[in-house]
Design an enzyme around this catalytic site. Structure first.
Site, short mmCIF file in Angstrom:
data_model
loop_
_atom_site.label_atom_id
_atom_site.label_comp_id
_atom_site.label_asym_id
_atom_site.label_seq_id
_atom_site.Cartn_x
_atom_site.Cartn_y
_atom_site.Cartn_z
N HIS A 110 -7.21 -63.67 25.60
CA HIS A 110 -7.42 -64.96 24.97
C HIS A 110 -8.75 -65.05 24.21
CE1 HIS A 110 -6.04 -69.09 24.60
NE2 HIS A 110 -7.27 -69.52 24.85
N SER A 130 -6.55 -71.55 20.32
CA SER A 130 -6.29 -72.17 21.62
C SER A 130 -6.14 -73.69 21.49
CB SER A 130 -7.42 -71.75 22.57
OG SER A 130 -7.13 -72.14 23.87
#
Ligand SMILES: *[C@@H]1O[C@H](CO)[C@@H](O)[C@H](O)[C@H]1NC(C)=O
Ligand SMILES: *[C@@H]1O[C@H](CO)[C@@H](O)[C@H](O)[C@H]1NC(C)=O
Ligand SMILES: *[C@@H]1O[C@H](CO)[C@@H](O)[C@H](O)[C@H]1NC(C)=O
Ligand SMILES: *[C@@H]1O[C@H](CO)[C@@H](O)[C@H](O)[C@H]1NC(C)=O
Length: 398
Positions: free
Chosen positions: A374, A170
């Site tokens: 995620h 990320s």
């Protein structure tokens, strides 16, 4: 004091709830040092100073469970995402967590901590509490421009190696792309960059809630200025306690905890609910509000560019009305992208755009599970077959 209001309310309400849950994951409440030692691995803490005075902690797992130090072990730097910290690469434990798997596979594992977070809340001259306005005045730009190069140079100096492997999750990928485009000389120091849930462009953000928030960027920016908010979501012990109380197996609020994770990351059931108190024992680990504002700008502009100060101030900062774009054609280090179709923070369209621009793409792999989100990149029950085996394989073959 603004941010403490809601928090005090929450703390107050804990008093009315039985504090000790019936079942609690045995790793809940432990920090990275305690966890890694509990698993039987060696762990070291190193301090690195950036050009602009921040004092950062690098955690190092110099070898795996069954190997000795004698052979040369290629260094790997793992860089966490927003609100995360070094521990999130190891808290799934031996046999699962990427940080530990890499150590067991013969690598010298270095775990970064971004400026302003739990282990890197220090500066040569600035005090994070009394000088908050100056200390917490950075976004992913400064992390990429100052922190990552300082860490890479420190690791290379310490190990005598010429290159490192880099794995980012990320924001840990964003900061790499910033470094590689703004300080292109660092590309030569990278053997391979493995990007998990890569984030550069954000114009197609799938997360409806965050998308709405970003739409109101101007209001938020004004509020932040009026309220003088600088630091954002640092870790307090009571967050650990909240996690243990509300998110443990026996809690009536367990589903709500799960929902909070999912509303951020994408709906999915790959994270074991029993594991949530382990996550909240160290996360959120602290950030600065400007990091969020910078990402909101990206969502609105669809550009991957430096911080937008508004037309007039941009002129003073950059000599132009709009913030300069990061030049992705300068990212010449070999990059491998790993992305997922249910990732609410990294849209397939945005990954595709980055993929087409990267000059030295060596691999691009969609995680072979439709619901992967995620946070599954760190904490999915099946993170090893879905992801970690591939990452280790590509590192070994480079
Ligand atoms: C380490 O060695 C022990 C004993 O031989 C074995 O049971 C264990 O699986 C090994 N662990 C790793 C990570 O290789
Ligand atoms: C924050 O950083 C920007 C950009 O470097 C600078 O222009 C500004 O003066 C800084 N603000 C404070 C309060 O330090
Ligand atoms: C957690 O709760 C579920 C459902 O009640 C149960 O099946 C499971 O065994 C519990 N886990 C632990 C570790 O107690
Ligand atoms: C995106 O970048 C381009 C090129 O610099 C610029 O013309 C445009 O105004 C930017 N968009 C926004 C919304 O800032």
């Amino acid at each position: 004091m603004y941010r403490f209001g809601a928090i005090l309310l929450l703390v107050g309400s804990i008093g009315t709830i039985p504090l000790k849950p019936e079942f609690l994951h045995p790793d809940a409440g432990l920090d990275i040092i305690e966890l890694v030692q509990k698993y039987g691995y060696p762990i070291e803490s190193h301090q690195v100073q950036t050009e602009d005075g921040y004092l950062l902690t690098l955690h190092r797992i110099p070898r795996g469970l069954n190997n000795t130090l004698e052979t040369t072990r290629p260094p790997v730097l793992l860089m966490h995402g927003l609100l995360s910290s070094s521990v999130d690469w190891v808290n799934m434990g031996p046999g699962t967590a990427l940080g530990l798997l890499l150590a067991d596979n013969g690598y010298d594992v270095w775990l970064g901590n971004q400026r302003g977070s739990t282990w890197s809340r220090k500066h040569q001259t600035l005090d994070p509490d009394t000088d908050a306005e100056k200390f917490f005045n950075f976004s992913f730009h400064e992390i990429g421009y100052f922190d990552i190069p300082a860490k890479i140079d420190y690791i290379l100096d310490t190990t005598g190696q010429e290159k490192i492997f880099y794995v980012g999750h990320s924001q840990g990928t964003t900061v790499f792309f910033v470094m590689a485009s703004e300080r292109p000389e660092y590309n030569a120091k990278i053997r391979l960059m493995s990007a998990l849930a890569p984030i550069a462009y954000m114009g197609h953000l799938p997360n409806p809630l965050i998308f709405q928030v970003a739409e109101h960027y101007d209001v938020i920016n004004t509020l932040v200025e009026i309220l003088h908010i600088h630091e954002f979501l640092p870790h307090y012990d009571f967050i650990t306690e909240l996690g243990e109380t509300f998110c443990s197996n026996s809690s009536d609020y367990r589903d709500a905890c799960y929902w909070i994770l999912n509303i951020i990351a994408g709906f999915d059931s790959e994270v074991d609910p029993d594991f949530i108190p382990v996550i909240t024992s160290n996360a959120p680990a602290g950030s600065c509000i400007k990091q969020f504002l910078h990402y909101f700008q990206e969502i609105k502009s669809s550009n991957f560019s430096q911080y937008d100060y508004g037309e007039d101030e941009n002129d003073a900062h950059y000599g132009q009305k709009t913030p300069p774009l990061y030049d992705t054609s300068k990212i010449t280090a070999p990059v491998s992208l790993h992305y997922a179709s249910n990732d609410w923070l990294a849209a397939l369209e945005d990954v595709e755009r980055l993929k087409n621009e990267l000059p030295n793409l060596v691999n691009a792999k969609l995680v072979p599970f439709d619901h992967f989100n995620h946070l599954d990149f760190l904490w999915a029950r099946h993170v090893v077959p879905y992801l970690n085996n591939d990452v280790i394989e590509e590192i070994k073959s480079n």
